[in-house]
Design a protein around this motif. Structure first.
Motif, mmCIF file in Angstrom:
data_model
loop_
_atom_site.group_PDB
_atom_site.id
_atom_site.type_symbol
_atom_site.label_atom_id
_atom_site.label_comp_id
_atom_site.label_asym_id
_atom_site.label_seq_id
_atom_site.Cartn_x
_atom_site.Cartn_y
_atom_site.Cartn_z
ATOM 1 N N UNK B 102 0.852 -1.188 0.000
ATOM 2 C CA UNK B 102 0.000 0.000 0.000
ATOM 3 C C UNK B 102 0.890 1.242 0.000
ATOM 4 N N UNK B 103 2.212 1.023 0.054
ATOM 5 C CA UNK B 103 3.139 2.154 0.178
ATOM 6 C C UNK B 103 4.060 2.324 -1.007
ATOM 7 N N UNK B 104 3.657 1.786 -2.165
ATOM 8 C CA UNK B 104 4.441 1.940 -3.394
ATOM 9 C C UNK B 104 5.871 1.415 -3.263
ATOM 10 N N UNK B 105 6.073 0.386 -2.433
ATOM 11 C CA UNK B 105 7.398 -0.230 -2.412
ATOM 12 C C UNK B 105 7.291 -1.648 -2.972
ATOM 13 N N UNK B 106 8.251 -2.501 -2.666
ATOM 14 C CA UNK B 106 8.322 -3.773 -3.394
ATOM 15 C C UNK B 106 7.294 -4.822 -2.960
ATOM 16 N N UNK B 107 6.770 -4.664 -1.747
ATOM 17 C CA UNK B 107 5.753 -5.620 -1.297
ATOM 18 C C UNK B 107 6.269 -7.029 -1.068
ATOM 19 N N UNK B 108 7.542 -7.137 -0.694
ATOM 20 C CA UNK B 108 8.077 -8.468 -0.395
ATOM 21 C C UNK B 108 8.471 -8.611 1.076
ATOM 22 N N UNK B 109 8.268 -7.546 1.858
ATOM 23 C CA UNK B 109 8.691 -7.575 3.259
ATOM 24 C C UNK B 109 8.037 -8.697 4.049
#
Ligand SMILES: Nc1ncnc2c1ncn2[C@@H]1O[C@H](COP(=O)(O)OP(=O)(O)O)[C@@H](O)[C@H]1O
Ligand SMILES: [Mg+2]
Lengths: 133, 140
Positions: B102-109
């Motif tokens: 939801x934060x425009x990052x990679x979404x793999x955390x």
């Protein structure tokens, strides 16, 4: 220190990351490098990460951004010296370093950059390879 | 018979600002080294910890991490519990998807962290906060 020094060597820019980076330092590096590539018309960027004990998705994204933005300005990026444990971890994390090349060490990285640039710049040879000797 | 987890030591660290990330990773490393965790496992644990602490800062307005050395049978390990009082996660299944952010990052955390550790547990109540707990065994 809030800036990582960027060294210029001919057509290349060299960066050695010596400590685990604070986020601010990493984002500064990204914008500094992109500006430097633009200003110096560098053809290659070499980033030595051998001192980094981890690369998480934040740092991975920064490396990827440097690679893709440099590419737009016609420069290749190579990341060198990634520790084996870091490489193994990145695969499991699911992070692909898109847009950057990787090499074992600085020497190999420089060779790779030189090859990339040679194949970009030289127009196809008139004399073909077997007749040159 | 199911083995019990025994807590050998407890420590905690407040995470309020981006500058807390590097010292926090250092603290986790100290404990991992102390129990003799292999370098690869250390790297996986610290990378997972870094992802979760970043989420806590970015989405949960900071929080507290509990760092425990635990044992189960013959194995020792590190358990990290990240608690924040942020907005919580409405759809955990969605948040756990590779590439969702939801934060425009990679979404793999979150999904990546789950792959890097031996045990992964996430609880969240919208409006109240999120708690993520992970365990990495020394020999896991
Ligand atoms: N502590 C948290 N509080 C609220 N929402 C969270 C928290 N951690 C993760 N999330 C949600 O889960 C999503 C996926 O997280 P993650 O996999 O780390 O990807 P990213 O950090 O790149 O967004 C986030 O985009 C956010 O919406
Ligand atoms: Mg994240």
């Amino acid at each position: 220190m809030d800036r990582i020094p960027i060294l210029r060597m001919g057509k290349f820019l060299l960066v050695t990351i010596q400590i685990d980076l604070y986020d601010r330092l990493a984002t500064n590096l990204e914008s500094d490098l992109v500006q430097m590539v633009n200003k110096t018309e560098a053809k290659g960027v070499l980033i030595d990460i051998s001192a980094l004990s981890i690369v998480d998705s934040f740092m991975g994204r920064i490396l990827g951004n440097i690679g893709s933005m440099s590419k737009i300005m016609d420069a290749e990026t190579v990341v060198v010296g990634m520790q084996p444990a870091v490489a193994i971890t990145l695969i499991e994390l699911g992070l692909e370093l898109k847009g950057v090349h990787t090499a074992l060490n600085v020497e190999k990285g420089m060779e790779l950059l030189k090859e990339k640039i040679a194949s970009d710049e030289e127009p196809p040879d008139e004399t073909d390879e077997d007749s040159t000797e | 018979m199911k083995l019990m987890k025994i807590v050998l030591s407890k420590d905690s660290m407040k995470i309020e600002r981006e500058q807390d990330v590097v010292p926090f990773r250092g603290r986790v490393k100290e404990y991992a080294v102390k129990i003799g965790m292999s370098l690869v496992n250390q790297t996986k644990l610290i990378t997972a910890a870094s992802e979760l602490v970043r989420n806590m800062l970015k989405y949960g307005n900071g929080g507290v991490v509990l760092i425990e050395v635990i044992s189960e049978g013959r194995d020792n390990g590190i358990r990290l519990t990240f608690s924040d009082k942020g907005p919580g996660i409405a759809d955990i299944a969605l948040a756990m998807k590779d590439g969702y952010s939801s934060g425009k990052s990679l979404g793999i955390g979150l999904p990546g962290t789950k792959r890097l550790v031996n045990e992964f547990d996430i609880k969240s109540t919208p409006g109240q906060g999120t708690t993520v707990s992970i365990i990495k065994w020394k020999n896991g």
